[in-house]
Design an enzyme around this catalytic site. Structure first.
Site, PDB file in Angstrom:
ATOM      1  N   CYS A 128       0.920  -1.293  -0.078  1.00 37.39           N
ATOM      2  CA  CYS A 128      -0.060  -0.101  -0.046  1.00 37.39           C
ATOM      3  C   CYS A 128       0.799   1.272  -0.082  1.00 37.39           C
ATOM      4  O   CYS A 128       0.578   2.285  -0.393  1.00 37.39           O
ATOM      5  CB  CYS A 128      -1.035   0.026   1.158  1.00 37.39           C
ATOM      6  SG  CYS A 128      -2.113  -1.529   1.502  1.00 37.39           S
ATOM      7  N   HIS A 272      -3.689   6.945   3.490  1.00 39.64           N
ATOM      8  CA  HIS A 272      -4.043   5.789   2.752  1.00 39.64           C
ATOM      9  C   HIS A 272      -5.543   5.245   3.220  1.00 39.64           C
ATOM     10  O   HIS A 272      -5.768   5.512   4.286  1.00 39.64           O
ATOM     11  CB  HIS A 272      -3.030   4.672   3.119  1.00 39.64           C
ATOM     12  CG  HIS A 272      -3.450   3.516   2.426  1.00 39.64           C
ATOM     13  ND1 HIS A 272      -3.830   3.216   1.341  1.00 39.64           N
ATOM     14  CD2 HIS A 272      -3.478   1.992   3.295  1.00 39.64           C
ATOM     15  CE1 HIS A 272      -4.011   1.823   1.078  1.00 39.64           C
ATOM     16  NE2 HIS A 272      -3.715   1.315   2.412  1.00 39.64           N
ATOM     17  N   ASN A 302     -10.143  -0.191  -0.179  1.00 44.88           N
ATOM     18  CA  ASN A 302      -8.663  -0.135  -0.060  1.00 44.88           C
ATOM     19  C   ASN A 302      -8.013  -0.530  -1.600  1.00 44.88           C
ATOM     20  O   ASN A 302      -8.285  -1.857  -1.803  1.00 44.88           O
ATOM     21  CB  ASN A 302      -8.345  -1.036   0.903  1.00 44.88           C
ATOM     22  CG  ASN A 302      -6.787  -0.865   1.226  1.00 44.88           C
ATOM     23  OD1 ASN A 302      -6.041  -0.508   0.493  1.00 44.88           O
ATOM     24  ND2 ASN A 302      -6.263  -1.583   2.278  1.00 44.88           N
TER      25      ASN A 302
END
Ligand code: UT7
Length: 345
Positions: A128, A272, A302
């Site tokens: 990520c 994030h 996500n």
């Protein structure tokens, strides 16, 4: 011997070579996967997903729509935004946890789709946090005068590595891509736009907290690994959650310190998008109110390393930061790997 005058000139030159944003773009699949649809696939509820993660829907690739397709679409939009032709791109850095093939890199396949035939291209693997790692790498290469511009793309087809029988992970992730064309010549020392500071950190001791056990060289895919569903993402959600909050807070403070700023100097924080509760805890610890926080997890879930560049493109497009304003971007994920950047837009 290096004269002081030469030193001053070289410092000024360095100050004018920071990476700065010339254009951004995003691409998400058309197909929307709603919480209501997931209710029919696993033992979950819209209420659980919304309250525990903040996600209402996510995008999922169609058959035959791959990571490089999303990457090329996002990259192409960033180039149009910048007014730069594909053939004039010097470097493509692509972050992904879902490469279309293990050989060659997805950056190569994206380069071909874009027609950026002059560019050097390679992948970055930092889950990520990958796009922020890509930005830091590209910024370093621009400052070293190896390239004049760099297209940094985060592209993920998470639906290819998610187990849609595992309710603890399948409700969380989505597909998408975001891209930014960085130019060299951001004169940030004199108030110009560009990267003010970057920070990266990793803790490989926790690698198995968020990983895919099989499908790589250590455990090649077999009928046994497939029947045990070992090719799919496994996550120790609670531990990752706690570490994410602490690591992004620390990284944010480090990068702000490097930039000579405090959180009060930041116009907008782009965290994030993994879980609304992680974002809210981080914001509370940093002392950031809702107005200075960018959130789009409800629409995309996500999207791993695509999450921040997708958000950055939306922020620019909706003019959410005034010219000369600054954003703090921070991400955390598998590795464990995390990082942050401060950018003047
Ligand atoms: O982007 C990379 C980094 N990743 C992250 O940052 C993700 C970090 N972790 C998280 O976001 C959260 O830990 C999750 C969203 C994954 C899970 O939320 P949680 O509040 O930590 O839930 P939990 O894992 O503690 O599970 C609580 C309960 C469990 O049931 P029991 O044991 O209390 O009976 C789970 O089985 O919730 C259950 N559960 C679900 N229930 C309905 C787990 N997933 C679901 C689900 N629907 N989809």
């Amino acid at each position: 011997m290096r004269s002081q005058a030469a030193g001053i000139i070289s410092d000024q030159k360095q100050a004018q070579r920071q990476g700065f944003i010339r254009g951004t773009g995003l691409a998400v699949p058309d197909r929307v996967l709603t919480n209501a649809e997931l209710e029919k696939m696993v033992d979950t509820s819209d209420e659980w997903i919304r309250t525990r993660s903040g996600i209402r829907e996510r995008r999922i690739c169609a058959d035959g729509e791959d990571t490089a397709d999303l990457a090329a679409r996002a990259g192409s939009k960033a180039l149009s935004d910048a007014g730069v032709e594909p053939i004039d791109v010097d470097l493509i850095v692509l972050s992904t946890a879902t490469p279309d093939h293990l050989l060659p890199s997805t950056a190569c396949e994206t380069q071909a789709r874009l027609g950026a035939h002059r560019a050097a291209a390679f992948d970055v693997s930092a889950a990520c946090a990958g796009w922020l790692y890509g930005v830091a790498i590209a910024d370093g290469l621009l400052k070293a005068e190896l390239f004049e511009n760099a297209l940094v793309i985060g592209a993920e087809k998470m639906s290819a590595i998610i187990d849609y029988t595992d309710r603890s992970t399948c409700v969380l992730f989505g597909d998408g891509a975001g891209a930014a064309l960085l130019g060299s010549g951001g004169d940030v020392a004199n108030g110009g736009t560009g990267l003010l500071a970057t920070h990266m950190q990793t803790d490989g001791r926790c690698a198995q907290m968020l990983w895919r056990p099989a499908g790589g060289a250590a455990m090649p895919s077999t009928s046994e690994t497939q029947s045990e569903r070992l090719e799919f993402v496994k996550q120790e959600g609670r531990d990752v959650f706690k570490r994410a909050v602490l690591a992004m807070e620390e990284s944010s403070r480090i990068v702000l310190g490097k930039a000579g700023m405090t959180i009060d100097d930041i116009d907008l924080v782009i965290p994030h998008q993994a879980n609304i509760r992680i974002i809210e805890s981080l914001a509370k610890r940093l002392g950031v109110d809702r107005e200075r926080l960018y959130i789009n997890i409800d629409r995309y879930g996500n999207t791993s390393s695509a999450s921040i560049p997708i958000a950055l493109d939306e922020v620019r497009r909706n003019e959410m930061v005034p010219p000369g304003g600054t954003v703090l971007m921070t991400a955390f994920g598998g590795g464990l790997a995390w990082g942050s950047a401060v950018l003047r837009l």
